[in-house]
Design a protein around this motif. Structure first.
Motif, PDB file in Angstrom:
ATOM      1  N   LEU A   1      -4.494 -14.761   2.097  1.00 43.07           N
ATOM      2  CA  LEU A   1      -3.203 -14.326   1.574  1.00 43.07           C
ATOM      3  C   LEU A   1      -3.328 -13.279   0.469  1.00 43.07           C
ATOM      4  O   LEU A   1      -2.405 -12.484   0.268  1.00 43.07           O
ATOM      5  N   THR A   2      -4.432 -13.261  -0.240  1.00 40.83           N
ATOM      6  CA  THR A   2      -4.547 -12.353  -1.384  1.00 40.83           C
ATOM      7  C   THR A   2      -5.448 -11.147  -1.143  1.00 40.83           C
ATOM      8  O   THR A   2      -5.198 -10.073  -1.700  1.00 40.83           O
ATOM      9  N   ALA A   3      -6.495 -11.305  -0.348  1.00 41.24           N
ATOM     10  CA  ALA A   3      -7.469 -10.224  -0.172  1.00 41.24           C
ATOM     11  C   ALA A   3      -6.849  -8.917   0.335  1.00 41.24           C
ATOM     12  O   ALA A   3      -7.216  -7.835  -0.144  1.00 41.24           O
ATOM     13  N   PRO A   4      -5.914  -8.957   1.306  1.00 44.06           N
ATOM     14  CA  PRO A   4      -5.337  -7.683   1.764  1.00 44.06           C
ATOM     15  C   PRO A   4      -4.666  -6.882   0.650  1.00 44.06           C
ATOM     16  O   PRO A   4      -4.652  -5.643   0.704  1.00 44.06           O
ATOM     17  N   PHE A   5      -4.129  -7.554  -0.355  1.00 49.72           N
ATOM     18  CA  PHE A   5      -3.479  -6.823  -1.440  1.00 49.72           C
ATOM     19  C   PHE A   5      -4.506  -6.099  -2.306  1.00 49.72           C
ATOM     20  O   PHE A   5      -4.240  -5.012  -2.826  1.00 49.72           O
ATOM     21  N   LEU A   6      -5.677  -6.702  -2.476  1.00 42.08           N
ATOM     22  CA  LEU A   6      -6.749  -5.988  -3.159  1.00 42.08           C
ATOM     23  C   LEU A   6      -7.160  -4.771  -2.339  1.00 42.08           C
ATOM     24  O   LEU A   6      -7.378  -3.681  -2.889  1.00 42.08           O
ATOM     25  N   GLY A   7      -7.254  -4.953  -1.025  1.00 36.15           N
ATOM     26  CA  GLY A   7      -7.564  -3.816  -0.159  1.00 36.15           C
ATOM     27  C   GLY A   7      -6.519  -2.715  -0.270  1.00 36.15           C
ATOM     28  O   GLY A   7      -6.853  -1.522  -0.260  1.00 36.15           O
ATOM     29  N   ALA A   8      -5.247  -3.108  -0.389  1.00 34.43           N
ATOM     30  CA  ALA A   8      -4.174  -2.126  -0.556  1.00 34.43           C
ATOM     31  C   ALA A   8      -4.351  -1.345  -1.853  1.00 34.43           C
ATOM     32  O   ALA A   8      -4.183  -0.120  -1.889  1.00 34.43           O
ATOM     33  N   ALA A   9      -4.702  -2.059  -2.936  1.00 35.13           N
ATOM     34  CA  ALA A   9      -4.904  -1.395  -4.226  1.00 35.13           C
ATOM     35  C   ALA A   9      -6.097  -0.444  -4.175  1.00 35.13           C
ATOM     36  O   ALA A   9      -6.039   0.673  -4.716  1.00 35.13           O
TER      37      ALA A   9
ATOM     38  N   GLY B   1      -7.296   1.074  -1.504  1.00 40.23           N
ATOM     39  CA  GLY B   1      -6.906   2.219  -0.692  1.00 40.23           C
ATOM     40  C   GLY B   1      -6.025   3.176  -1.462  1.00 40.23           C
ATOM     41  O   GLY B   1      -6.179   4.406  -1.371  1.00 40.23           O
ATOM     42  N   ALA B   2      -5.086   2.637  -2.253  1.00 42.39           N
ATOM     43  CA  ALA B   2      -4.205   3.486  -3.054  1.00 42.39           C
ATOM     44  C   ALA B   2      -4.991   4.221  -4.131  1.00 42.39           C
ATOM     45  O   ALA B   2      -4.710   5.389  -4.434  1.00 42.39           O
ATOM     46  N   LEU B   3      -5.983   3.550  -4.714  1.00 43.02           N
ATOM     47  CA  LEU B   3      -6.809   4.193  -5.732  1.00 43.02           C
ATOM     48  C   LEU B   3      -7.550   5.394  -5.149  1.00 43.02           C
ATOM     49  O   LEU B   3      -7.572   6.483  -5.745  1.00 43.02           O
TER      50      LEU B   3
ATOM     51  N   SER C   1      -3.477   6.130   4.073  1.00 45.95           N
ATOM     52  CA  SER C   1      -3.541   7.184   3.054  1.00 45.95           C
ATOM     53  C   SER C   1      -3.719   8.557   3.690  1.00 45.95           C
ATOM     54  O   SER C   1      -3.093   9.539   3.266  1.00 45.95           O
ATOM     55  N   PHE C   2      -4.560   8.615   4.707  1.00 47.81           N
ATOM     56  CA  PHE C   2      -4.790   9.908   5.367  1.00 47.81           C
ATOM     57  C   PHE C   2      -3.491  10.464   5.945  1.00 47.81           C
ATOM     58  O   PHE C   2      -3.179  11.645   5.779  1.00 47.81           O
ATOM     59  N   PHE C   3      -2.713   9.603   6.614  1.00 50.85           N
ATOM     60  CA  PHE C   3      -1.486  10.074   7.233  1.00 50.85           C
ATOM     61  C   PHE C   3      -0.387  10.336   6.205  1.00 50.85           C
ATOM     62  O   PHE C   3       0.467  11.199   6.423  1.00 50.85           O
ATOM     63  N   VAL C   4      -0.395   9.590   5.093  1.00 49.78           N
ATOM     64  CA  VAL C   4       0.551   9.884   4.017  1.00 49.78           C
ATOM     65  C   VAL C   4       0.260  11.263   3.429  1.00 49.78           C
ATOM     66  O   VAL C   4       1.174  12.033   3.125  1.00 49.78           O
ATOM     67  N   ALA C   5      -1.035  11.586   3.286  1.00 44.80           N
ATOM     68  CA  ALA C   5      -1.431  12.874   2.713  1.00 44.80           C
ATOM     69  C   ALA C   5      -1.289  14.020   3.706  1.00 44.80           C
ATOM     70  O   ALA C   5      -1.218  15.181   3.298  1.00 44.80           O
ATOM     71  N   HIS C   6      -1.239  13.700   4.997  1.00 46.20           N
ATOM     72  CA  HIS C   6      -1.139  14.736   6.033  1.00 46.20           C
ATOM     73  C   HIS C   6       0.009  14.403   6.990  1.00 46.20           C
ATOM     74  O   HIS C   6      -0.222  14.038   8.152  1.00 46.20           O
TER      75      HIS C   6
ATOM     76  N   ALA D   1       0.826  -1.207   0.000  1.00 46.27           N
ATOM     77  CA  ALA D   1       0.000   0.000   0.000  1.00 46.27           C
ATOM     78  C   ALA D   1       0.859   1.254   0.000  1.00 46.27           C
ATOM     79  O   ALA D   1       0.604   2.207  -0.768  1.00 46.27           O
ATOM     80  N   LEU D   2       1.882   1.281   0.840  1.00 43.74           N
ATOM     81  CA  LEU D   2       2.765   2.442   0.886  1.00 43.74           C
ATOM     82  C   LEU D   2       3.514   2.627  -0.430  1.00 43.74           C
ATOM     83  O   LEU D   2       3.725   3.758  -0.884  1.00 43.74           O
ATOM     84  N   TRP D   3       3.915   1.523  -1.044  1.00 50.55           N
ATOM     85  CA  TRP D   3       4.574   1.607  -2.348  1.00 50.55           C
ATOM     86  C   TRP D   3       3.619   2.176  -3.394  1.00 50.55           C
ATOM     87  O   TRP D   3       3.991   3.068  -4.173  1.00 50.55           O
ATOM     88  N   LEU D   4       2.387   1.694  -3.420  1.00 48.14           N
ATOM     89  CA  LEU D   4       1.410   2.193  -4.383  1.00 48.14           C
ATOM     90  C   LEU D   4       1.098   3.673  -4.160  1.00 48.14           C
ATOM     91  O   LEU D   4       0.737   4.390  -5.097  1.00 48.14           O
ATOM     92  N   MET D   5       1.245   4.125  -2.922  1.00 44.62           N
ATOM     93  CA  MET D   5       1.033   5.542  -2.607  1.00 44.62           C
ATOM     94  C   MET D   5       2.311   6.368  -2.770  1.00 44.62           C
ATOM     95  O   MET D   5       2.355   7.533  -2.398  1.00 44.62           O
ATOM     96  N   ARG D   6       3.354   5.736  -3.281  1.00 48.22           N
ATOM     97  CA  ARG D   6       4.658   6.373  -3.516  1.00 48.22           C
ATOM     98  C   ARG D   6       5.289   6.888  -2.229  1.00 48.22           C
ATOM     99  O   ARG D   6       5.972   7.905  -2.223  1.00 48.22           O
ATOM    100  N   ALA D   7       5.048   6.173  -1.156  1.00 51.54           N
ATOM    101  CA  ALA D   7       5.649   6.522   0.132  1.00 51.54           C
ATOM    102  C   ALA D   7       6.635   5.459   0.592  1.00 51.54           C
ATOM    103  O   ALA D   7       7.091   5.494   1.732  1.00 51.54           O
TER     104      ALA D   7
END
Length: 261
Positions: free
Chosen positions: A231-239, A241-243, A174-179, A99-105
Motif C-alpha cells: 500500500l505504501t511502496a508505490p507512493f515512494l516510487g511516485a515521489a 519518479g517526480a524527483l 514523466s517522459f510523456f508528461v515532458a513530451h 505522481a501526476l500531481w507531483l509532476m504538476r500534471a
C-alpha cells in the motif's frame, strides 16, 4: 499529457471528464468503475490460470504470470483508450494520480477523490469476482487474486521491489508528461511496462505496483501479508519518479535558457 491522453495544460486546471471548476467526483466515479473492471478481470485471470483444478491451469508460475502480464497489458491499453478512460484519464492507481500531481500534471484537489474511487473500485471488482466465481477463489492457491511475495521474501524486500516497480512506471509517465507531442504510443508503453512488471517480478514480490490492485483482494480474503508494503511502496516510487522528472525538467529549462555568445 495525462495518463489517459489528456494534455497537461488541460489537466492542471481540472481533471479530465469534469466541467471546469466542478468537484472532481465525476472523474472519480469513472475511475471507480474502470478499476472495478480491471480488478474483476485480474481476479478472473487468476481464477482460471492459477487454480490447479482449472482446465486452463498453468503449472509453471513464471509462465502463468507471464500470460497474466500479457493479458493485463492488453486490458490496460483497452481501458486507457476507452471513452470512459479518455474521460477520466484512466489512472486506475492512486500512485499514478499522486505522481501526476507531483509532476504538476494533475490538480491536487482531485487526488483524494480519485484515490478513493480507485480503492473502492478495487474492492468492488474483487468482491464481484468472488460473487461470480464462488468459493474457489478462497483457496490458498488463489486468495481472491492476492499478489503475494515469494516464500521467505521479507516485507522490506517487497517494499523495495514494489517501490522500484512503480518508480519505473512513474519515469515512463514523466517522459510523456515532458513530451506531450509523443503521447500517441503512451497507452501501449504503459501496458507493456506493467505487463513486464507482473511477468518478471510477480514470482518474486507479487508485482502489484498498485495499492488499489492489492487492497481489494486483501480485504476480501482477509490476508494481510506485507500489506503495508504493497500500500505504501508505490507512493515512494511516485515521489522518486517526480524527483527525477523535476531534475530532468530543470536541466532542460536551463539548457533552453542558455544562449551561447
Amino acid at each position: 499529457m495525462a495518463y489517459g491522453g489528456v494534455r497537461a495544460e488541460e489537466v492542471a486546471a481540472d481533471p479530465p471528464g469534469l466541467v471546469p471548476g466542478s468537484a472532481p467526483w465525476r472523474g472519480a466515479a469513472v475511475e471507480c468503475a474502470l478499476t472495478a473492471v480491471m480488478m474483476f478481470c485480474v481476479v478472473t485471470m487468476v481464477r482460471w490460470l492459477l487454480d490447479p483444478a482449472s482446465p486452463l491451469f498453468i503449472a509453471d508460475l513464471h509462465l502463468a504470470l507471464g500470460v497474466v502480464g500479457a493479458l493485463v497489458a492488453v486490458l490496460l491499453v483497452g481501458l486507457i483508450l476507452s471513452p470512459p478512460g479518455r474521460g477520466s484519464g484512466a489512472h486506475l492507481n492512486p500512485a499514478v494520480s499522486v505522481a501526476l500531481w507531483l509532476m504538476r500534471a494533475f490538480p491536487g484537489r482531485a487526488v483524494v477523490p480519485y484515490a478513493v474511487g480507485q480503492l473502492l473500485g478495487g474492492l468492488a471488482g474483487t468482491a464481484l469476482g468472488r460473487l461470480v466465481w464462488g468459493p474457489v477463489l478462497q483457496s490458498e492457491a488463489l486468495s481472491d487474486g492476492l499478489a503475494r511475495p515469494a516464500p521467505g521474501r521479507s516485507s522490506m524486500g517487497v517494499f523495495a521491489l514494489e517501490a522500484a516497480s512503480f518508480a519505473a512506471i512513474a519515469l515512463l509517465i514523466s517522459f510523456f508528461v515532458a513530451h506531450p507531442g509523443l503521447s500517441r504510443p503512451m497507452p501501449y508503453a504503459v501496458g507493456l511496462v506493467v505487463g513486464l512488471i507482473i511477468a518478471l517480478l510477480g514470482p518474486v514480490s507479487g508485482g502489484a505496483a498498485n495499492p488499489a490492485r492489492q487492497l481489494g483482494p486483501a480485504a476480501v480474503s482477509g490476508t494481510t501479508t506485507a500489506l503495508w508494503a504493497y500500500l505504501t511502496a508505490p507512493f515512494l516510487g511516485a515521489a522518486l519518479g517526480a524527483l527525477v522528472h523535476y531534475r530532468f525538467m530543470s536541466r532542460r529549462a536551463k539548457s533552453r535558457a542558455y544562449t551561447p555568445n
